[in-house]
Design a protein around this motif. Structure first.
Motif, PDB file in Angstrom:
ATOM      1  N   PRO A 138       0.800  -1.232   0.000  1.00 14.15           N
ATOM      2  CA  PRO A 138       0.000   0.000   0.000  1.00 14.15           C
ATOM      3  C   PRO A 138       0.829   1.276   0.000  1.00 14.15           C
ATOM      4  O   PRO A 138       0.308   2.347  -0.314  1.00 14.15           O
ATOM      5  N   ASN A 139       2.121   1.171   0.319  1.00 13.39           N
ATOM      6  CA  ASN A 139       2.979   2.354   0.343  1.00 13.39           C
ATOM      7  C   ASN A 139       3.883   2.464  -0.881  1.00 13.39           C
ATOM      8  O   ASN A 139       4.782   3.307  -0.916  1.00 13.39           O
ATOM      9  N   ASN A 140       3.641   1.632  -1.880  1.00 15.66           N
ATOM     10  CA  ASN A 140       4.392   1.718  -3.134  1.00 15.66           C
ATOM     11  C   ASN A 140       3.713   2.751  -4.023  1.00 15.66           C
ATOM     12  O   ASN A 140       2.681   2.483  -4.636  1.00 15.66           O
ATOM     13  N   ALA A 141       4.313   3.933  -4.095  1.00 10.81           N
ATOM     14  CA  ALA A 141       3.700   5.044  -4.826  1.00 10.81           C
ATOM     15  C   ALA A 141       4.288   5.243  -6.212  1.00 10.81           C
ATOM     16  O   ALA A 141       3.959   6.226  -6.886  1.00 10.81           O
ATOM     17  N   THR A 142       5.143   4.317  -6.665  1.00 13.28           N
ATOM     18  CA  THR A 142       5.823   4.516  -7.949  1.00 13.28           C
ATOM     19  C   THR A 142       5.503   3.454  -8.994  1.00 13.28           C
ATOM     20  O   THR A 142       5.479   3.756 -10.189  1.00 13.28           O
ATOM     21  N   SER A 143       5.269   2.210  -8.587  1.00 12.97           N
ATOM     22  CA  SER A 143       5.000   1.147  -9.563  1.00 12.97           C
ATOM     23  C   SER A 143       3.674   1.382 -10.272  1.00 12.97           C
ATOM     24  O   SER A 143       2.765   2.034  -9.738  1.00 12.97           O
ATOM     25  N   ASP A 144       3.573   0.819 -11.476  1.00 12.90           N
ATOM     26  CA  ASP A 144       2.317   0.927 -12.216  1.00 12.90           C
ATOM     27  C   ASP A 144       1.178   0.328 -11.399  1.00 12.90           C
ATOM     28  O   ASP A 144       1.254  -0.807 -10.933  1.00 12.90           O
ATOM     29  N   SER A 145       0.139   1.116 -11.241  1.00 13.95           N
ATOM     30  CA  SER A 145      -1.038   0.705 -10.475  1.00 13.95           C
ATOM     31  C   SER A 145      -2.275   1.156 -11.241  1.00 13.95           C
ATOM     32  O   SER A 145      -2.873   2.188 -10.923  1.00 13.95           O
ATOM     33  N   PRO A 146      -2.665   0.401 -12.275  1.00 12.68           N
ATOM     34  CA  PRO A 146      -3.723   0.873 -13.176  1.00 12.68           C
ATOM     35  C   PRO A 146      -5.070   1.089 -12.502  1.00 12.68           C
ATOM     36  O   PRO A 146      -5.816   1.988 -12.896  1.00 12.68           O
ATOM     37  N   GLY A 147      -5.404   0.266 -11.502  1.00 13.74           N
ATOM     38  CA  GLY A 147      -6.670   0.447 -10.795  1.00 13.74           C
ATOM     39  C   GLY A 147      -7.858   0.560 -11.733  1.00 13.74           C
ATOM     40  O   GLY A 147      -8.738   1.398 -11.538  1.00 13.74           O
ATOM     41  N   ALA A 148      -7.898  -0.311 -12.740  1.00 11.47           N
ATOM     42  CA  ALA A 148      -8.944  -0.200 -13.760  1.00 11.47           C
ATOM     43  C   ALA A 148     -10.335  -0.402 -13.170  1.00 11.47           C
ATOM     44  O   ALA A 148     -11.268   0.355 -13.465  1.00 11.47           O
ATOM     45  N   ASN A 149     -10.463  -1.429 -12.342  1.00 10.96           N
ATOM     46  CA  ASN A 149     -11.758  -1.659 -11.697  1.00 10.96           C
ATOM     47  C   ASN A 149     -11.836  -0.961 -10.350  1.00 10.96           C
ATOM     48  O   ASN A 149     -12.863  -0.391  -9.992  1.00 10.96           O
ATOM     49  N   ASP A 150     -10.734  -1.001  -9.603  1.00 15.74           N
ATOM     50  CA  ASP A 150     -10.674  -0.419  -8.256  1.00 15.74           C
ATOM     51  C   ASP A 150      -9.764   0.802  -8.260  1.00 15.74           C
ATOM     52  O   ASP A 150      -8.579   0.686  -8.034  1.00 15.74           O
ATOM     53  N   ASN A 151     -10.239   2.033  -8.503  1.00 17.95           N
ATOM     54  CA  ASN A 151     -11.661   2.251  -8.645  1.00 17.95           C
ATOM     55  C   ASN A 151     -11.928   3.213  -9.798  1.00 17.95           C
ATOM     56  O   ASN A 151     -12.718   4.135  -9.680  1.00 17.95           O
ATOM     57  N   ALA A 152     -11.234   2.970 -10.925  1.00 22.64           N
ATOM     58  CA  ALA A 152     -11.530   3.800 -12.092  1.00 22.64           C
ATOM     59  C   ALA A 152     -12.972   3.606 -12.552  1.00 22.64           C
ATOM     60  O   ALA A 152     -13.575   4.525 -13.113  1.00 22.64           O
TER      61      ALA A 152
END
Length: 447
Positions: A138-152
């Motif tokens: 939860p503290n990784n602020a740099t890796s790709d995190s698309p969040g397509a469903n959660d919560n785009a």
């Protein structure tokens, strides 16, 4: 007798006409959200790489800063198309480092678009989706995190709701919100709920949309014909006296948020095709949280709307293939048509509540050791009021089963309906046919 018959005929005709008026509008709204719009917006949000709350705020193409500026621009474009009908702004709060999920001081920025009501500008119905995303850490602020469903999906649905409903005018204001900081501790919702309290907003209800696009569950079920509505049973702000009264008179499953859940379910059952609402009698998923909770914590009415079957291989995961299993919250895991249907459920609820008169206050009930049940309530002062509807149901039924329109009376006796066998409530009906939330009795009629 003739006069009473004519009065009854007039009331029935008026109510039927009004119901046709609101039904026509809601029927159109139910099919208005477009899957292509939602797909395009989710694709754009995924394209920011990561939307982690503590990610880059300077870049024009990557991170939470670029994402929230794009959300604001999307609302601005919608407002331009409706001749400036949306008031678009940022709402901000500073959250200090906590050595948990906030590893440095950070400004939490929500994006608001207010469609101001024509009659009650300081009375609101709110729809929310989350801007931020995360991966396994939860503290990784740099890796790709698309969040397509959660919560785009929830955010894209909120933007699409603004597109759909901005074509109409409503007596009550609607706010379309992109919230931040959800994955780091519900900070965006906490900030906005406090702001609403401080500003004296009258909130009719909050619809939190968090994951509305997945149809392939971790349980192996593929289902695009149902959705869940989570709601708390009673408000955490009620008094000890009210809690004691529930032991004798009921009401432990009839708080305001539970009434909102029933309202959402009834609209979905009435206007949506092949979509079954599932009311979950719990604040949220087991041991987990969502952005409606901060509003509930302050006594506001709110529910969570989401898919029925979650896929934990996609949520909060680093993008990878492990033992032949694909992990990560990517575009291919989103069903855009399903997200459009759940967006339509929100649009129906927002439009109906924003068109309704206030729910009755000071609802009282009596009828112990009698053949009939009597209810009284304070009159709603509104020139758009048509009258009131009394609801009742079996004590084990999740949804209201019976109703009776009683005109503008504020006292009515249901003959031969024994108080011991049912739960009761009262709603107001607007001249346009829209109904308020049902108000459960708040006390006893004193003889």
């Amino acid at each position: 007798m003739k006069l009473n018959f004519l009065l009854l005929a007039f009331l029935m005709t008026t109510l039927t006409y009004s119901q046709t008026e609101i039904s026509t509008r809601l029927t159109d709204i139910a099919i208005a959200p477009q899957a292509d719009h939602i797909k395009a917006d989710i694709t754009t949000l995924v394209g920011f790489g990561t939307r982690h709350t503590l990610s880059d705020t300077i870049s024009k193409t990557r991170g939470i800063g670029a994402a929230r500026r794009w959300v604001k621009s999307a609302y601005d474009r919608i407002s331009k198309d409706c001749n400036g009908c949306l008031e678009v702004s940022y709402q901000k709060a500073l959250v200090s480092k906590d050595d948990k999920r906030i590893f440095k001081d950070v400004e939490i920025v929500n994006v608001l678009a207010i469609q101001r009501g024509t009659k009650y500008p300081n009375k609101y119905v709110i729809m929310t989706g989350d801007i931020d995303s995360r991966v396994s850490n939860p503290n990784n602020a740099t890796s790709d995190s698309p969040g397509a469903n959660d919560n785009a999906t929830g955010l894209a649905g909120t933007i699409e709701a603004a597109r759909v409903l901005s074509k109409y005018k409503f007596p009550i204001s609607i706010i379309y919100v992109g919230l931040s900081g959800e994955e780091q501790g519900l900070h965006g919702g906490t900030s906005l709920a406090k702001f609403a309290k401080e500003q004296g907003w009258e909130l009719v209800g909050v619809l939190n949309n968090d994951m509305i696009g997945n149809i392939e569950g971790i349980d192996g079920v593929i289902d695009n014909t149902s959705f869940r509505i989570f709601s708390e049973a009673i408000s955490p702000t009620i008094s000890e006296k009210e809690i004691r009264a529930m032991r004798f008179y009921g009401g432990e499953v009839d708080g305001a948020s539970r009434q909102l859940a029933r309202y959402v379910a009834r609209l979905a059952e009435t206007y949506m095709t092949n979509l079954k609402p599932m009311m979950i009698y719990r604040l949220d998923r087991f041991g987990r949280g969502g952005h409606h909770r901060p509003f509930n914590d302050l006594g506001f009415t709110g529910v969570r709307i989401m898919e029925t079957h979650e896929n934990y291989n996609r949520q909060h995961q680093d993008i990878r293939i492990e033992n032949g299993i694909k992990y990560g919250d990517v575009l291919e895991g989103v069903n855009f048509e399903y997200a459009a249907k759940l967006t339509a459920v929100n649009c129906l609820t927002l439009a109906s509540l924003a068109s309704a008169t206030a729910k009755p206050k000071n609802v009282l009930i009596g009828g112990a050791v009698q053949a009939s049940t009597t209810l009284t309530w304070d009159a709603v002062v509104d020139d758009d009021l048509l009258g009131y509807k009394i609801y009742w149901r079996d004590t084990t039924s999740p949804q209201w089963q019976n109703s009776r329109f009683v005109g503008k009376l504020n006292k009515f006796t249901l003959e031969n309906i024994v108080i011991d066998n049912y739960f009761f409530g009262v709603a107001s009906i607007s001249k346009n046919g829209a109904e308020s939330l049902v108000q459960f009795p708040q006390g006893l009629i004193k003889n």
